[in-house]
Enzyme design. Structure first.
Site, PDB file in Angstrom:
ATOM      1  N   HIS A 168       0.885  -1.292   0.081  1.00 32.29           N
ATOM      2  CA  HIS A 168      -0.118   0.009  -0.022  1.00 32.29           C
ATOM      3  C   HIS A 168       0.957   1.264  -0.019  1.00 32.29           C
ATOM      4  O   HIS A 168       1.906   1.304   0.583  1.00 32.29           O
ATOM      5  CB  HIS A 168      -0.907   0.095   1.248  1.00 32.29           C
ATOM      6  CG  HIS A 168      -1.667  -1.091   1.548  1.00 32.29           C
ATOM      7  ND1 HIS A 168      -1.248  -2.328   2.171  1.00 32.29           N
ATOM      8  CD2 HIS A 168      -2.975  -1.426   1.398  1.00 32.29           C
ATOM      9  CE1 HIS A 168      -2.130  -3.216   2.518  1.00 32.29           C
ATOM     10  NE2 HIS A 168      -3.299  -2.409   1.942  1.00 32.29           N
ATOM     11  N   ASP A 205       2.259   2.023   3.313  1.00 36.31           N
ATOM     12  CA  ASP A 205       3.333   0.891   3.996  1.00 36.31           C
ATOM     13  C   ASP A 205       4.623   1.418   3.773  1.00 36.31           C
ATOM     14  O   ASP A 205       5.685   1.184   4.640  1.00 36.31           O
ATOM     15  CB  ASP A 205       3.363  -0.211   3.301  1.00 36.31           C
ATOM     16  CG  ASP A 205       1.830  -0.888   3.375  1.00 36.31           C
ATOM     17  OD1 ASP A 205       1.117  -0.678   4.218  1.00 36.31           O
ATOM     18  OD2 ASP A 205       1.644  -1.804   2.379  1.00 36.31           O
TER      19      ASP A 205
HETATM   20  C1  XLS Z   1      -7.241  -6.769   4.308  1.00 38.30           C
HETATM   21  C2  XLS Z   1      -6.810  -6.973   3.071  1.00 38.30           C
HETATM   22  C3  XLS Z   1      -5.725  -6.017   2.607  1.00 38.30           C
HETATM   23  C4  XLS Z   1      -5.693  -6.099   1.116  1.00 38.30           C
HETATM   24  C5  XLS Z   1      -4.829  -4.931   0.647  1.00 38.30           C
HETATM   25  O1  XLS Z   1      -8.038  -7.634   4.905  1.00 38.30           O
HETATM   26  O2  XLS Z   1      -6.540  -8.287   2.915  1.00 38.30           O
HETATM   27  O3  XLS Z   1      -4.648  -6.460   3.257  1.00 38.30           O
HETATM   28  O4  XLS Z   1      -4.971  -7.444   0.642  1.00 38.30           O
HETATM   29  O5  XLS Z   1      -5.238  -3.737   1.071  1.00 38.30           O
END
Ligand code: XLS
Ligand code: NI
Ligand code: NI
EC number: 5.3.1.5
Length: 437
Positions: free
Chosen positions: A100, A103
């Site tokens: 993201h 991140d």
């Molecule tokens: C959350 C999601 C997230 C997505 C990416 O539950 O799995 O991690 O994979 O935003």
């Protein structure tokens, strides 16, 4: 290459008899199966947020993870994490990572500063990617952590928040393109609702669709050719997420004329939260032509939330890979470990054990599934089960040549109905034979 995980050397394949916990038992990157290496088939990816950003905090306690970049802050921390990412991915021999926007770089005072923080780290990532050949499987925007997204992002009741989400996503698309990202994921962070008492669901969903259309238009404008993916999830963080499951998302995409532009990123733990099996969601996506990528993890059947554990269940991995193979592979998608080590597994080496366990599980699952597809035992059974539709009245139904009138005539003229056993237990035994041999 030896900055952050200096005690650990490159993880090698040693075969199933190895007792070395820092070696692969089943994942043999260069082994050729059907003309492609295992690495090409499986397209494993590390999830940046779980592995480098998150610290293991839970509602009852602070972070526990011990990381060698812990002493750093701000942009220095962001740079260290990106270096750690490439070192880690290289040592495991993975091909990809996912992130993201938030991140990888901290937010600044306003969007302009935040974007310039992001730009700096993205340039570092680009340089490291060119040096190592490690690629971005997908990028995404974090539209859920900052308090501004308290009521959602594109489905917020506040138009200013919609605008912010759009601006942030515009930038995330640009950096994903710059890094050669092969996909772009939309997981609907807080796109859902808590109570209908304060919610205009119709407007929220229309707005979500408007947002996706804007993203599609902008991707075309800047020449981003990666695959758009929606990641369904039924609940958490909101009580009711709009992208509940594959079926719900399919209906949404079709209603709003978005079905040609999106495929899905299926996460195991989201499937089980929705009351489905992982293979159910993969199968439904596949038969509708929208199986794009996979978030490989697993939940805990005793816990009702997204525990994001590393996948270690060979049977589930086998059934998942069966769907992937039937899909002709994942194409631009991959197997992203959207998984975190448990809070009590706080040492850096646990990150290696966890990924090795997940990769071996999927490698073994892939091999078993490949055999199942090759022998066709399961498929033959299913084909035979539906053989009444290949000739006679069944073929007329399928070809659209029989309606109620013809079918009534057929019944009146014909013998009694004979059904055959579905043989579930026989097939479960058959599956076990493949798994256990
Ligand atoms: C959350 C999601 C997230 C997505 C990416 O539950 O799995 O991690 O994979 O935003
Ligand atoms: Ni996910
Ligand atoms: Ni998840």
């Amino acid at each position: 290459m030896n900055e952050f995980f200096s005690d650990i050397q490159k993880i090698e394949y040693e075969g199933k008899d190895s007792k070395n916990p820092l070696a692969y038992k089943y994942y043999n990157a260069d082994e050729i199966i059907d003309g492609k290496t295992m690495k090409e088939h499986l397209r494993f990816s590390v999830a940046y947020w779980h592995t480098f950003t998150a610290g293991g905090s839970d509602p009852f306690g602070v972070a526990t993870m011990q990381r060698s970049w812990d002493n750093l802050n701000g942009m220095e921390l962001a740079r260290a994490r990106m270096h750690a990412n490439f070192e880690f991915v290289q040592k495991l021999g993975l091909g990809y990572f996912c992130f993201h926007d938030r991140d990888i770089a901290p937010e600044g005072e306003g969007l302009a500063e935040t974007n310039s923080n992001l730009d700096e780290i993205v340039l570092l990532a680009k340089k490291l990617s060119e040096e190592t050949g490690i690629k971005l499987l997908w990028g995404t925007a974090n539209l859920f952590s900052n308090p501004r997204f308290v009521h959602g992002a594109a489905s917020s009741c506040n138009a200013d928040v919609f605008a912010y989400a759009a601006a942030q996503t515009k930038k995330a698309l640009e950096v994903t393109k710059l890094l050669g990202g092969e996909n772009y994921v939309f997981w609907g962070g807080r796109e859902g609702y808590e109570t209908l008492l304060n919610t205009n669901m119709g407007l929220e969903q229309d707005n979500l669709a408007r947002f996706f259309h804007m993203a599609v238009d902008y991707a075309k404008e800047i020449g981003f050719t990666g695959q758009f993916l929606i990641e369904p999830k039924p609940m958490e963080p909101t009580k009711h997420q709009y992208d509940f499951d594959v079926a719900t998302v399919l209906g949404f995409l079709r209603k709003y004329g978005l079905d040609k532009d999106f495929k899905m990123n299926i996460e195991a733990n989201h499937a089980t939260l929705a009351g489905h099996t992982f293979e159910h969601e993969l199968h439904l996506a596949r038969v509708n032509g929208v199986l794009g990528s996979v978030d490989a993890n697993q939940g805990d059947s005793n816990l009702g939330w997204d525990t994001d554990q590393f996948p270690t269940d060979v049977r589930t991995a086998t059934l998942a890979m069966y769907e992937v193979i039937k899909n002709g592979g994942l194409h631009s998608g991959g197997l992203n470990f959207d998984a975190k080590t448990r809070r009590a597994s706080f040492e850096p080496i646990d990150l290696f054990y966890a990924h090795i366990a997940g990769m071996d599980t999927f490698a073994k699952g892939f091999k078993i599934a490949h055999k199942l597809v090759e022998t066709g035992e399961l498929e033959d059974f299913v084909n035979e089960r539906y053989s009444s539709y290949s000739s006679g009245i069944g073929k007329d139904i399928v070809d659209g040549e029989a309606g109620f009138y013809e079918l009534e005539k057929y019944v009146l003229e014909n013998k009694t109905i004979v059904n055959k056993s579905g043989r579930q237990e026989l097939l479960e035994g058959l599956l076990n034979r493949y798994i256990l041999e």
